[in-house]
Design an enzyme around this catalytic site. Structure first.
Site, PDB file in Angstrom:
ATOM      1  CB  VAL A 125      -0.959  -0.027   1.212  1.00 53.35           C
ATOM      2  CG1 VAL A 125      -1.662   1.302   1.386  1.00 53.35           C
ATOM      3  CG2 VAL A 125      -1.980  -1.144   1.048  1.00 53.35           C
ATOM      4  CG  PHE A 136     -11.022   0.578  -1.941  1.00 54.43           C
ATOM      5  CD1 PHE A 136     -11.776  -0.154  -1.037  1.00 54.43           C
ATOM      6  CD2 PHE A 136     -11.079   1.958  -1.885  1.00 54.43           C
ATOM      7  CE1 PHE A 136     -12.589   0.478  -0.095  1.00 54.43           C
ATOM      8  CE2 PHE A 136     -11.882   2.610  -0.951  1.00 54.43           C
ATOM      9  CZ  PHE A 136     -12.638   1.866  -0.049  1.00 54.43           C
ATOM     10  NE  ARG A 170      -8.491  -5.253  -8.479  1.00 55.09           N
ATOM     11  CZ  ARG A 170      -8.845  -5.291  -9.758  1.00 55.09           C
ATOM     12  NH1 ARG A 170      -9.422  -6.356 -10.255  1.00 55.09           N
ATOM     13  NH2 ARG A 170      -8.613  -4.266 -10.545  1.00 55.09           N
ATOM     14  CE  LYS A 187      -9.042  -2.108   3.065  1.00 54.91           C
ATOM     15  NZ  LYS A 187      -8.279  -2.206   1.867  1.00 54.91           N
ATOM     16  CB  CYS A 197      -7.166  -7.800   2.123  1.00 51.67           C
ATOM     17  SG  CYS A 197      -5.890  -6.566   1.940  1.00 51.67           S
ATOM     18  CE  LYS A 224      -4.278 -10.510  -6.460  1.00 51.44           C
ATOM     19  NZ  LYS A 224      -5.153  -9.376  -6.598  1.00 51.44           N
ATOM     20  NE  ARG A 279       0.912 -10.863   2.942  1.00 53.79           N
ATOM     21  CZ  ARG A 279       0.858  -9.533   2.959  1.00 53.79           C
ATOM     22  NH1 ARG A 279       0.794  -8.902   4.109  1.00 53.79           N
ATOM     23  NH2 ARG A 279       0.885  -8.850   1.834  1.00 53.79           N
TER      24      ARG A 279
HETATM   25  C1  UDX Z   1      -8.409  -7.418  -1.973  1.00 50.25           C
HETATM   26  C2  UDX Z   1      -9.438  -6.374  -2.437  1.00 50.25           C
HETATM   27  O1  UDX Z   1      -9.904  -6.703  -3.748  1.00 50.25           O
HETATM   28  C3  UDX Z   1      -8.847  -4.979  -2.423  1.00 50.25           C
HETATM   29  O2  UDX Z   1      -9.835  -4.015  -2.740  1.00 50.25           O
HETATM   30  C4  UDX Z   1      -8.297  -4.699  -1.024  1.00 50.25           C
HETATM   31  O3  UDX Z   1      -7.718  -3.423  -0.948  1.00 50.25           O
HETATM   32  C5  UDX Z   1      -7.283  -5.767  -0.631  1.00 50.25           C
HETATM   33  O4  UDX Z   1      -7.906  -7.054  -0.709  1.00 50.25           O
HETATM   34  P1  UDX Z   1      -6.343  -8.705  -3.059  1.00 50.25           P
HETATM   35  O5  UDX Z   1      -6.315  -9.474  -1.768  1.00 50.25           O
HETATM   36  O6  UDX Z   1      -5.080  -8.166  -3.614  1.00 50.25           O
HETATM   37  O7  UDX Z   1      -7.345  -7.465  -2.924  1.00 50.25           O
HETATM   38  O8  UDX Z   1      -6.939  -9.682  -4.169  1.00 50.25           O
HETATM   39  P2  UDX Z   1      -8.306  -9.917  -4.935  1.00 50.25           P
HETATM   40  O9  UDX Z   1      -8.060  -9.748  -6.379  1.00 50.25           O
HETATM   41  O10 UDX Z   1      -9.417  -9.167  -4.352  1.00 50.25           O
HETATM   42  O11 UDX Z   1      -8.514 -11.484  -4.674  1.00 50.25           O
HETATM   43  C6  UDX Z   1      -8.656 -11.995  -3.348  1.00 50.25           C
HETATM   44  C7  UDX Z   1      -8.807 -13.488  -3.378  1.00 50.25           C
HETATM   45  O12 UDX Z   1     -10.081 -13.867  -3.868  1.00 50.25           O
HETATM   46  C8  UDX Z   1      -7.792 -14.230  -4.247  1.00 50.25           C
HETATM   47  O13 UDX Z   1      -7.345 -15.376  -3.552  1.00 50.25           O
HETATM   48  C9  UDX Z   1      -8.580 -14.630  -5.464  1.00 50.25           C
HETATM   49  O14 UDX Z   1      -8.078 -15.777  -6.077  1.00 50.25           O
HETATM   50  C10 UDX Z   1      -9.949 -14.860  -4.860  1.00 50.25           C
HETATM   51  N1  UDX Z   1     -11.064 -14.694  -5.799  1.00 50.25           N
HETATM   52  C11 UDX Z   1     -11.279 -13.496  -6.395  1.00 50.25           C
HETATM   53  C12 UDX Z   1     -11.923 -15.762  -6.028  1.00 50.25           C
HETATM   54  O15 UDX Z   1     -11.743 -16.850  -5.483  1.00 50.25           O
HETATM   55  N2  UDX Z   1     -12.994 -15.579  -6.868  1.00 50.25           N
HETATM   56  C13 UDX Z   1     -13.241 -14.390  -7.469  1.00 50.25           C
HETATM   57  O16 UDX Z   1     -14.243 -14.294  -8.192  1.00 50.25           O
HETATM   58  C14 UDX Z   1     -12.346 -13.306  -7.239  1.00 50.25           C
END
Ligand code: UDX
Length: 454
Positions: free
Chosen positions: A11, A157, A159, A227, A283, A343, A350
């Site tokens: 961040v 927010f 990702r 948030k 997160c 992802k 983590r």
């Molecule tokens: C998230 C929020 O999207 C972001 O706004 C916040 O500031 C931080 O947390 P992030 O953790 O980087 O971001 O990843 P994100 O793309 O949101 O995916 C989170 C998890 O959900 C991943 O493990 C992803 O694989 C999973 N996911 C996402 C699913 O299983 N299905 C989906 O449809 C979307």
């Protein structure tokens, strides 16, 4: 404007580099000298697409230091973006935030500075940070006269993997403060993003539908709650798709089709309905836990948020159960996991589903093989007890396996020539942990195709 950013994690670094790119004069403070040296040399300590390019473009406006005294004085805005890890009871551990606030207070000297909580902090932390700043400032022997400051909340927010695009082209900017002057300063700081007046970086063109970014200007507590409420909603949206997916599997429906049919309803929206092994990362797990902990302080339960967490954890167990149902006996089986990062496009491990799945398979006597195109190096350091199971090539991963699980949908895996590997496996079973492979094609190639849900 003059900006200080405390903490160069995902961040803090993204905020600092993006604001410097937009023309502000930014100094980032981090107590880790090695990190500061690396960033000063233009190298990025985290894997984040585009970050090194943006670092290079922003370099003339960007300085890294370990000293608050070099960074805070004269700043119009100080962002505090230090880590807030979960304590044992689920509440965030605010030690780093406290110490950062104390250090900032020791160095404040501007006539007016906005101190922004950029870390995800519990609701009420704005007031808490304000009190720490005031106490520490009052205790300063060298306290200058005419210094004013106020705390604001400006939740992030972004990702991982999309951090720069999410910062330069966000869906909205949320600013919370009970002080009108802070709102005005932050409004001015973010004007290039709000009005989209900056020239986009060469590697990241502006999406066609972005021409102005809505600004939500509100009070401190509301900004802090936005948030948590947004992250928990995204987490439960995914869990809902996964829960429906389990029913889809029973009734013979295809969850991917169901999610598509649901998502086209504009009130629902198609994003974050991708079923599979569920969410991980720094997160969603932490924020849903913290939301439940905060509610608990007010004797409130959060049954929906709790259920989203339970469903998410269950998906990881279901992946292992699907393999067990298929192979009957897991002891002695070789199972390959494709993807370790939580992802794609990040090396962040983590709360990655792959870790739970690998450990659970090992506990059941299976022999795992692990692969990730980017996160292997970090994996070796952070998971030394599992590092011996890493394979360096995909061929090695598939060789002699009784089943392979696609855990992280890296583009490299989707683009594989899957026909090459079917013959390498002992039994060509593929469990699609993200519902991204073409089931019919996989079957035509000779695989036994399984999905986690649906
Ligand atoms: C998230 C929020 O999207 C972001 O706004 C916040 O500031 C931080 O947390 P992030 O953790 O980087 O971001 O990843 P994100 O793309 O949101 O995916 C989170 C998890 O959900 C991943 O493990 C992803 O694989 C999973 N996911 C996402 C699913 O299983 N299905 C989906 O449809 C979307």
């Amino acid at each position: 404007m003059k900006v200080c950013v405390v903490g160069t994690g995902y961040v803090g670094l993204t905020t600092g580099v993006s604001l410097a790119f937009l023309g502000h004069e930014v100094t980032c403070v981090d107590l880790d000298q090695a990190k500061v040296d690396m960033l000063t040399a233009g190298r990025c300590p985290i894997y984040e697409p585009g970050m090194e390019e943006l670092l290079a473009e922003a370099a003339p406006n960007l300085t890294f230091t370990t000293s608050y005294a070099d960074a805070v004085p004269g700043a119009d805005v100080v962002f505090v973006a230090v880590q807030t890890p979960s304590a044992d009871d689920g509440s965030p551990d605010l030690r780093y935030l406290r110490s950062a606030a104390e250090s900032v207070a020791q160095a404040l000297n501007n006539d007016f500075t906005v101190v922004v909580n950029k870390s995800t902090v519990p609701i009420g932390s704005g007031n808490w940070v304000d009190a720490i700043l005031r106490d520490s400032f009052e205790q300063r022997a060298d306290r200058p006269a005419g210094v004013e400051f106020a705390v604001a909340s400006n939740p992030e927010f972004l990702r991982e993997g999309n951090a720069i695009a999410d910062t330069l082209y966000p869906d909205r900017i949320v600013i919370g403060s009970d002080n009108p002057r802070s709102l005005e300063v932050l409004n001015r700081l973010y004007r290039p993003i709000i009005n989209q007046t900056f020239t986009p970086p060469a590697f990241l063109t502006r999406p066609e539908d972005v021409n102005a970014v809505p600004l939500v200007s509100t009070d401190l507590a509301s900004a802090e709650l936005i948030k948590y409420a947004a992250n928990a909603f995204l987490a439960l949206k995914i869990s809902y798709a996964n829960e429906i997916g389990q029913l889809a599997a029973k009734v013979g429906a295809d969850i991917t089709e169901v999610a598509r049919g649901m998502g086209l309803d504009q009130r629902i929206g198609s994003r974050f309905l991708q079923p599979g092994v569920g969410w991980g990362g720094s997160c969603f797990g932490k924020d849903t836990k913290a939301l439940i902990a905060t509610a608990g302080e007010y004797n409130l339960e959060m049954p929906i948020v709790k259920a989203a967490r339970d469903v998410n954890q269950r998906q990881r167990a279901i992946a292992v159960e699907r393999l067990q149902d298929e192979l009957r006996i897991l002891k002695g089986r070789k199972i390959g996991l494709l993807g370790l990062a939580f992802k794609p496009n990040t090396d962040d491990l983590r709360d990655a589903p792959a870790l739970d799945i690998a450990n659970s398979l090992i506990a059941r006597g299976a022999r795992v093989k692990l692969h990730d195109p980017v996160a292997s190096e970090r994996f070796r350091t952070e998971q030394p007890e599992l590092a011996a199971y890493l394979t360096s090539t995909i061929d090695e991963l598939f060789a002699d396996c009784d089943a392979v699980v696609l855990v992280t949908e890296w583009a490299q895996y989707l683009e594989l020539d899957w026909s090459k590997f079917v013959g390498l496996m002992r039994t060509p079973i593929v469990l699609d942990g993200r519902h991204v492979l073409d089931a019919d094609r996989m079957r035509r190639l000779g695989y036994r195709y399984l999905a986690v849900a649906g």
